[in-house]
Design an enzyme around this catalytic site. Structure first.
Site, mmCIF file in Angstrom:
data_model
loop_
_atom_site.group_PDB
_atom_site.id
_atom_site.type_symbol
_atom_site.label_atom_id
_atom_site.label_comp_id
_atom_site.label_asym_id
_atom_site.label_seq_id
_atom_site.Cartn_x
_atom_site.Cartn_y
_atom_site.Cartn_z
ATOM 1 N N THR A 1 -3.905 4.899 -1.438
ATOM 2 C CA THR A 1 -4.866 5.477 -0.511
ATOM 3 C C THR A 1 -5.570 6.685 -1.119
ATOM 4 O OG1 THR A 1 -3.272 6.943 0.566
ATOM 5 C CG2 THR A 1 -3.487 4.716 1.449
ATOM 6 N N TYR A 2 -6.571 7.124 -0.392
ATOM 7 C CA TYR A 2 -7.490 8.191 -0.815
ATOM 8 C C TYR A 2 -7.400 9.242 0.273
ATOM 9 C CZ TYR A 2 -12.284 9.613 -2.473
ATOM 10 O OH TYR A 2 -13.404 10.235 -2.985
ATOM 11 N N GLU B 1 0.830 -1.200 0.000
ATOM 12 C CA GLU B 1 0.000 0.000 0.000
ATOM 13 C C GLU B 1 0.863 1.247 0.000
ATOM 14 O OE1 GLU B 1 -3.559 -0.018 2.415
ATOM 15 O OE2 GLU B 1 -3.005 1.955 3.223
ATOM 16 N N ALA C 1 -19.405 2.092 5.587
ATOM 17 C CA ALA C 1 -18.674 1.382 4.539
ATOM 18 C C ALA C 1 -19.527 0.294 3.911
ATOM 19 C CB ALA C 1 -17.387 0.791 5.106
ATOM 20 N N GLN D 1 -6.241 -3.608 9.962
ATOM 21 C CA GLN D 1 -5.447 -2.524 10.508
ATOM 22 C C GLN D 1 -4.112 -3.103 10.960
ATOM 23 O OE1 GLN D 1 -4.253 0.450 10.932
ATOM 24 N NE2 GLN D 1 -6.140 1.377 11.710
ATOM 25 N N HIS E 1 -12.341 -1.490 16.182
ATOM 26 C CA HIS E 1 -12.374 -0.113 15.697
ATOM 27 C C HIS E 1 -12.572 0.832 16.885
ATOM 28 C CE1 HIS E 1 -13.686 3.498 13.604
ATOM 29 N NE2 HIS E 1 -13.289 2.953 12.462
ATOM 30 N N ASP F 1 -12.221 8.607 7.579
ATOM 31 C CA ASP F 1 -12.131 9.215 8.908
ATOM 32 C C ASP F 1 -12.933 10.507 8.980
ATOM 33 O OD1 ASP F 1 -10.377 7.237 9.822
ATOM 34 O OD2 ASP F 1 -8.648 8.296 8.978
ATOM 35 N N ALA G 1 -7.337 12.378 3.025
ATOM 36 C CA ALA G 1 -8.338 12.820 3.998
ATOM 37 C C ALA G 1 -9.343 13.754 3.340
ATOM 38 C CB ALA G 1 -7.644 13.522 5.162
#
Length: 293
Positions: A48-49, A17, A127, A179, A152, A109, A51
């Site tokens: 990743t995408y 990643e 999600a 995670q 979580h 987030d 924030a």
């Protein structure tokens, strides 16, 4: 190759990643990293995408480059943050149009300073809703979802967290990517509980090699994961020596990964932080030689 296909044959699925850099020098370092790591033939590279969706277009661009120039399958991260349903569908169509066939579907987030996640007007809250949106409108997409071995941080209970994960899989998720964690016992218990809950898809451990103590402390403070005391003590003793910290982190990751492999994990997902040196050392130690993974 789609996520739904990667683990079917029994072949170990290695994935890495990255994140979109913020500068030209960062871009150059990223592509040096990718050139190093694709020699190990990862099943995919995920991007990743940012924030608040701040790099959503850049995520598609990088995935496109990875697939067309580096000839490696890409997986685009995708969140609900700050987007209406129509905007989400438009982004998915743009991703599909450039040939992206895998999505990592995440809620995202809360904005910086916010304590809770609030969906955009006309947007999605969970999600699981995002997975449903993808599966209903792009049925051939491979879909990865997030899992939390240590629960979580927003979950009311471990059982509620597990039920939420089950909803994501029932909605069409193909595999769970966890995670980061440093105590494998958390992963083993999580995997067992998933099985008991009827979650029978591949569960892939997420690994982040330690290369710098201060950096990993910041990351750990955000994800509420356990930092084993013996590892902390060794890193604190070496806090004035970055080379020693690197060696301690690599050694720990090699042992952690070997234990996970021995336990029968179907693959492993590495959070590489756009750097390759630690992962190369780990991959070589585990026998994933360049061009032979």
């Amino acid at each position: 190759m789609r996520i739904s296909e990667i683990y079917r044959s029994g072949t170990f699925g290695l994935s890495v990643e990255i994140f979109p850099p913020k500068s030209e020098s960062g871009d150059a370092e990223l592509f040096r990293t990718l050139e190093d790591l694709i020699r190990y033939q990862p099943a995919f590279v995920s991007c990743t995408y940012g924030a608040g969706g701040s790099t959503s277009k850049r995520t598609i661009e990088l995935c496109d480059i990875i697939q067309k120039q580096l000839q490696t399958t890409a997986t685009a991260h995708f969140t609900c943050v700050g987007s209406t349903r129509e905007q989400l569908l438009a982004w998915l169509q743009e991703a599909a149009d450039v040939g992206i066939t895998n999505i990592m579907a995440l809620r995202g987030d809360p904005p910086k300073g916010a304590e809770t996640f609030v969906p955009a007007d006309g947007g999605l809250k969970y999600a699981s809703e995002l997975v449903t949106l993808i599966r209903e409108n792009f049925p051939d997409m491979g879909i990865g979802v997030a899992g939390y071995p240590e629960v979580h941080p927003e979950a009311l209970t471990p059982q509620a967290d597990l039920e939420n994960l089950k909803r994501k899989i029932d909605a069409g998720g193909d595999a769970v990517y966890t995670q980061l964690f440093f105590n494998n016992e958390h992963f083993y218990r999580f995997r067992e509980r998933c099985g008991q809950a009827g979650i029978d898809c591949p569960i892939i451990p997420g690994i982040m090699p330690i290369t710098e103590f201060r950096r990993i402390q910041r990351i750990m403070s955000m994800c509420s994961s356990e930092f084993p005391a013996d590892l902390v003590n060794r890193l604190e003793a070496a806090q004035d020596d970055l080379d020693d910290q690197f060696e301690i982190g690599v050694e720990y990751a090699i042992n952690q990964c070997q234990e996970l492999i021995d336990s029968g994990v179907p693959g492993m997902h590495f959070y590489v932080l756009n750097r390759s040196q630690a992962c190369k050392r780990i991959f070589d130690a585990l026998g994933w030689h360049e061009d032979q993974a």
